[in-house]
Design a protein around this motif. Structure first.
Motif, mmCIF file in Angstrom:
data_model
loop_
_atom_site.group_PDB
_atom_site.id
_atom_site.type_symbol
_atom_site.label_atom_id
_atom_site.label_comp_id
_atom_site.label_asym_id
_atom_site.label_seq_id
_atom_site.Cartn_x
_atom_site.Cartn_y
_atom_site.Cartn_z
ATOM 1 N N ASP A 67 25.916 49.923 37.239
ATOM 2 C CA ASP A 67 25.725 48.949 38.316
ATOM 3 C C ASP A 67 24.252 48.681 38.617
ATOM 4 O O ASP A 67 23.930 47.824 39.443
ATOM 5 N N ASP A 94 35.513 52.318 33.664
ATOM 6 C CA ASP A 94 35.721 50.902 33.978
ATOM 7 C C ASP A 94 34.429 50.141 34.266
ATOM 8 O O ASP A 94 34.227 49.039 33.742
ATOM 9 N N PRO A 95 33.506 50.667 35.101
ATOM 10 C CA PRO A 95 32.261 49.926 35.322
ATOM 11 C C PRO A 95 31.461 49.752 34.032
ATOM 12 O O PRO A 95 30.812 48.723 33.828
ATOM 13 N N ARG A 98 32.948 46.858 31.998
ATOM 14 C CA ARG A 98 32.506 45.553 32.500
ATOM 15 C C ARG A 98 31.073 45.250 32.058
ATOM 16 O O ARG A 98 30.773 44.151 31.585
ATOM 17 N N ASP A 126 40.641 42.454 34.866
ATOM 18 C CA ASP A 126 40.706 42.009 36.254
ATOM 19 C C ASP A 126 42.175 41.792 36.602
ATOM 20 O O ASP A 126 42.831 40.912 36.062
ATOM 21 N N GLY A 170 35.806 51.078 39.815
ATOM 22 C CA GLY A 170 34.389 51.009 40.140
ATOM 23 C C GLY A 170 33.939 52.277 40.834
ATOM 24 O O GLY A 170 34.576 53.320 40.733
ATOM 25 N N ARG A 171 32.832 52.196 41.588
ATOM 26 C CA ARG A 171 32.258 53.374 42.231
ATOM 27 C C ARG A 171 32.583 53.474 43.717
ATOM 28 O O ARG A 171 32.239 54.458 44.355
ATOM 29 N N SER A 172 33.229 52.474 44.306
ATOM 30 C CA SER A 172 33.553 52.540 45.726
ATOM 31 C C SER A 172 34.601 53.617 45.973
ATOM 32 O O SER A 172 35.302 54.064 45.059
ATOM 33 N N ALA A 175 37.962 52.284 44.918
ATOM 34 C CA ALA A 175 38.147 52.250 43.469
ATOM 35 C C ALA A 175 38.388 53.646 42.907
ATOM 36 O O ALA A 175 39.194 53.828 41.991
ATOM 37 N N ILE A 199 35.516 46.337 49.214
ATOM 38 C CA ILE A 199 35.253 45.590 47.976
ATOM 39 C C ILE A 199 35.445 44.081 48.108
ATOM 40 O O ILE A 199 35.272 43.356 47.120
ATOM 41 N N ASN A 203 39.120 40.957 45.990
ATOM 42 C CA ASN A 203 39.244 42.022 44.991
ATOM 43 C C ASN A 203 40.337 43.038 45.312
ATOM 44 O O ASN A 203 40.491 44.028 44.597
#
Length: 402
Positions: A67, A94-95, A98, A126, A170-172, A175, A199, A203
């Motif tokens: 990111d 996953d990140p 992307r 997605d 993702g990193r949230s 997620a 997010i 999303n």
């Protein structure tokens, strides 16, 4: 169902090694598979340290992460300064998927990238686009709600229970949790406000929860090369943690489900897929349909089951990149994979609720041929997994309290 390497007279120049970005148990299993082939494996990660303890990790490096604004520049500089030009680049999370797919033109100047470009891959990564593509192909998906505002979500008549999921990993915090369960309207609205704040409304995916447990959870696992499957097999994700909608599988077994292969081929063929992939399904007991849940175009948690079942996707991947042919073989039945640290907890909850007997749990150890972290030839990751897991659990609880 898969493969043994067979030499091809038209051998081309193969990559000198492999760079794996991020990932945990799937990355560890892939590194072991490649290491067995004497392939130099570089691990570049910003998160879990587990794969770095493998004896098959030739080099380990930290980086700012996928990111970071300078992520692509970091990788290009790494290739130039460390002599990694032409190395095979495989995202492990996953990140990372992307980033690599969206930057494929830039990264391909230095690496051999094993992914389709984002304009193709986004249709399975997605989730809103995945479900749209599935509907276009007349493939079954869970009942999915589409909202554009909190007001619209509050006014909706939902079929409970529902699950809230991020459109992509993702990193949230959301997620990382992978899913939030809501059994009633009040819980749903609280969860929806929190996840949307994490997010963004666009999303957050809201779906009905399909009834059933591990007996209904299946996966298609494969290696594709330029739009066609090279090797493929099917498995049942029989136990997971947490037990109802887990963020990680804990007990997975090879099964023969030809319908999964037909569905996955139609979906992946529509994007001309290239690389490793797992497609997750759940069988709906109400109508018997197999509904698509998720697609992971990277090494997945139970990736080690492939080699144990005689379908060594990592070795096959390297064989193809080395200019060899791969002959199709079937995955060995009665072969299982277990993530012991988590599975003990999952099994305990299932036993206490009457959904699993102690005898059945003990019998499930019989066909286990692969473990999430332990391997006799590479014991250190298995030895440190328990303290690492305890540390992660404690940190999550401390952060939750704060």
């Amino acid at each position: 169902m898969l493969v043994q390497p067979e030499m091809d007279d038209r051998v081309s120049g193969r990559p000198a090694g492999v760079v794996i970005l991020g990932g945990a148990h799937g990355t560890l299993a892939l590194a072991r598979s490649l290491g067995m082939q004497k392939v130099p494996v570089w691990l570049v990660s910003a998160d879990t340290p587990l794969p770095r303890f493998s004896r098959y990790a030739h080099r380990q490096m930290t980086w700012p992460g996928p990111d970071d604004d300078g992520a692509v520049a970091f990788l290009l500089n790494l290739a130039a300064t460390q002599g990694l030009e032409g190395f095979l680049l495989i995202p492990g999370g996953d990140p990372e998927v992307r980033l690599v797919s969206q930057s494929i033109d830039q990264l391909s100047a230095a690496f051999d990238v094993l992914l389709p470009p984002w304009q193709q891959l986004k249709w399975v990564c997605d989730k809103p686009l995945l479900y749209r593509r599935a509907r276009e192909l007349a493939l079954a998906i869970p009942l999915t709600y589409e909202f554009t505002s909190l007001e619209q979500a509050a006014a909706a008549k939902l079929r409970f229970p529902v699950i809230l999921k991020p459109n992509m990993g993702g990193r949230s915090r959301f997620a990382r949790a992978k899913a939030v369960l809501a059994n009633d309207q009040a819980t749903f609205l609280t969860a929806y406000k929190w996840t949307a704040g994490e997010i963004g409304i666009e999303n957050v995916v809201v779906q009905e929860m399909i009834p059933g447990g591990g007996e209904s959870q299946f996966s298609y696992a494969a290696l594709w090369n330029r739009g066609a499957p090279v090797a493929e097999f099917t498995a049942r994700r029989s136990r997971q943690y947490p037990v109802d909608f887990g963020y990680t599988s804990t007990f997975v077994e090879v099964v023969d489900e030809p319908q999964l292969i037909d569905i996955a081929r139609r979906l992946l063929g529509s994007i001309d897929h290239h690389g490793l992939v797992e497609v997750e399904f759940k069988r709906d007991p109400r109508d018997g349909s197999l509904k698509i849940l998720d697609v992971n175009p990277r090494p997945w948690t139970w990736f080690g089951l492939a080699a144990a079942a005689g379908v060594d996707l990592g070795a096959m991947l390297w064989a193809i990149k080395s200019g060899h042919k791969v002959a199709a073989v079937s995955a060995r039945p009665n072969t299982s994979w277990m993530y012991l640290v988590r599975d003990v907890v999952a099994a305990g909850k299932l036993i206490s609720s009457g959904r699993l007997t102690k005898q059945a749990y003990l019998r499930s150890f019989g066909p286990v041929r692969a473990w999430a972290t332990f391997a006799a030839s590479d014991p250190v990751p298995g030895l440190i997994d328990i303290p690492l897991t305890v540390w992660r659990v404690l940190m999550r609880r401390i952060l939750r309290i704060r």
